[in-house]
Design a protein around this motif. Sequence first.
Motif, short mmCIF file in Angstrom:
data_model
loop_
_atom_site.label_atom_id
_atom_site.label_comp_id
_atom_site.label_asym_id
_atom_site.label_seq_id
_atom_site.Cartn_x
_atom_site.Cartn_y
_atom_site.Cartn_z
N SER A 158 0.81 -1.10 0.15
CA SER A 158 -0.45 0.11 0.09
C SER A 158 0.47 1.66 -0.05
O SER A 158 2.04 1.44 0.89
CB SER A 158 -1.30 -0.36 0.86
N ASN A 159 0.54 2.20 -1.21
CA ASN A 159 1.68 3.56 -0.89
C ASN A 159 2.40 3.23 -1.03
O ASN A 159 3.66 4.25 -0.16
CB ASN A 159 1.08 4.39 0.15
N PRO A 160 2.94 2.33 -1.52
CA PRO A 160 4.77 2.02 -1.90
C PRO A 160 5.22 3.13 -2.10
O PRO A 160 6.57 3.34 -2.24
CB PRO A 160 5.33 1.48 -3.07
N SER A 161 4.85 4.44 -3.03
CA SER A 161 5.54 5.67 -3.35
C SER A 161 5.37 7.02 -2.34
O SER A 161 6.28 7.60 -2.60
CB SER A 161 5.20 5.98 -4.28
N GLN A 162 5.14 6.28 -1.25
CA GLN A 162 4.95 6.89 0.05
C GLN A 162 4.53 8.40 -0.04
O GLN A 162 5.31 9.45 0.44
CB GLN A 162 6.97 7.18 0.69
N GLN A 163 3.17 8.16 -0.83
CA GLN A 163 3.03 10.12 -1.12
C GLN A 163 2.10 10.46 0.35
O GLN A 163 1.72 9.76 1.15
CB GLN A 163 1.81 10.12 -2.10
N LYS A 164 2.14 11.64 0.11
CA LYS A 164 1.35 12.32 1.46
C LYS A 164 0.17 14.05 1.23
O LYS A 164 0.42 13.66 -0.11
CB LYS A 164 2.81 13.20 2.15
N PHE A 165 0.07 13.99 2.55
CA PHE A 165 -1.15 14.81 2.20
C PHE A 165 -0.61 16.32 1.89
O PHE A 165 1.10 16.26 1.85
CB PHE A 165 -2.10 15.18 3.54
N ASN A 166 -0.97 16.91 1.36
CA ASN A 166 -0.15 18.31 1.31
C ASN A 166 -0.72 19.59 2.16
O ASN A 166 -1.06 20.60 1.52
CB ASN A 166 -0.68 18.97 -0.48
N SER A 167 -0.75 18.72 2.81
CA SER A 167 -0.79 19.86 4.02
C SER A 167 -0.15 20.70 4.37
O SER A 167 1.21 19.49 5.38
CB SER A 167 -1.82 19.30 5.33
N ASN A 168 0.05 21.79 5.62
CA ASN A 168 1.82 22.01 5.61
C ASN A 168 1.28 22.56 7.08
O ASN A 168 1.75 22.67 8.02
CB ASN A 168 1.95 23.03 4.98
N LEU A 169 0.22 22.70 7.82
CA LEU A 169 -0.55 22.49 8.54
C LEU A 169 -0.19 21.80 9.97
O LEU A 169 0.81 21.43 11.05
CB LEU A 169 -2.01 22.15 8.80
N LYS A 173 1.29 11.40 7.53
CA LYS A 173 1.50 10.64 5.60
C LYS A 173 0.38 9.67 5.35
O LYS A 173 -0.25 9.29 6.63
CB LYS A 173 2.42 9.77 6.78
N ILE A 174 0.51 9.45 4.63
CA ILE A 174 -0.56 8.31 4.16
C ILE A 174 0.54 6.85 4.38
O ILE A 174 1.78 6.86 3.39
CB ILE A 174 -0.66 8.13 2.90
#
Length: 266
Positions: A158-169, A173-174
């Motif tokens: 699941s999510n091997p590319s280690q994508q994240k939410f685009n929040s700066n607050l 991580k996903i």
Amino acid sequence: MKILYYLLIVLSTSCVYAQNNLGPRLSAMADNGTAVTDIWALQANPAGITFIDQPAISVNYIKHLLSDEISSQGIVGVIPFRNNFIGISFQRYGFSAYNESKVGFAYAKRFGENFSLALNGNYHQLKIADYGSSTGFSIDFGVLYHLNSNFSIGAFTSNPSQQKFNSNLVVIKIPTSFNIGATYLATNKVLIATTISKVLDQAIDFRLGLEYKLYDLLSLRGGLSAKPFKQYFGFGLNYKKFAMDMATTYNENLGYAPQIAIGYAF
């Protein structure tokens, strides 16, 4: 109280709290879905939907922390055509001030009678009251192989590319996970399932689950996981094209999390 919930859910972890709703059948078997064929395998290893022979749908509700505010809702659907399978899923977790949601679209293909591959794309959304919302995308991959009529093995990432939410607050991580599992049909009534999972930045987890088909109508299920230690149990009722499954998870820190799902095969 809402501030307490937020601190418990967000500040105690760098990953979103409830990424995968596996449905009560797989949950009762200690979240073992890597090598189990089931409609809720969409969230555990979408290659597991390739042995569903007719369109099906299932909806699920989970009550967390024995609270009336914190809950999860989910719905999954599968449409088979020849050796191709389309899966659609939606899940939501949280309460009024904090919630996560995920929409997934899966494509799976069966090669022959034993081997299946699957790809699942997810759209994630995170909403926090007074802070706004954030989104993210992830991809999952799954494979399932039936060695014979009794023994199967599966792998899922699941999510091997280690994508994240685009929040700066907040740094959330996903989750990225790697899973390998097996099932063994000991008799025509007993199914044993195991999974070894590794979520990045967390300890390796080993899970063991059991399903006992007491009657054609009734199945009993239970399981254990090691990291963290949890106990699982539940049951399922099947009547013609209808299915109702119930389960609960017990964690010594968070208590019980009961859930129910109702499904229909067209």
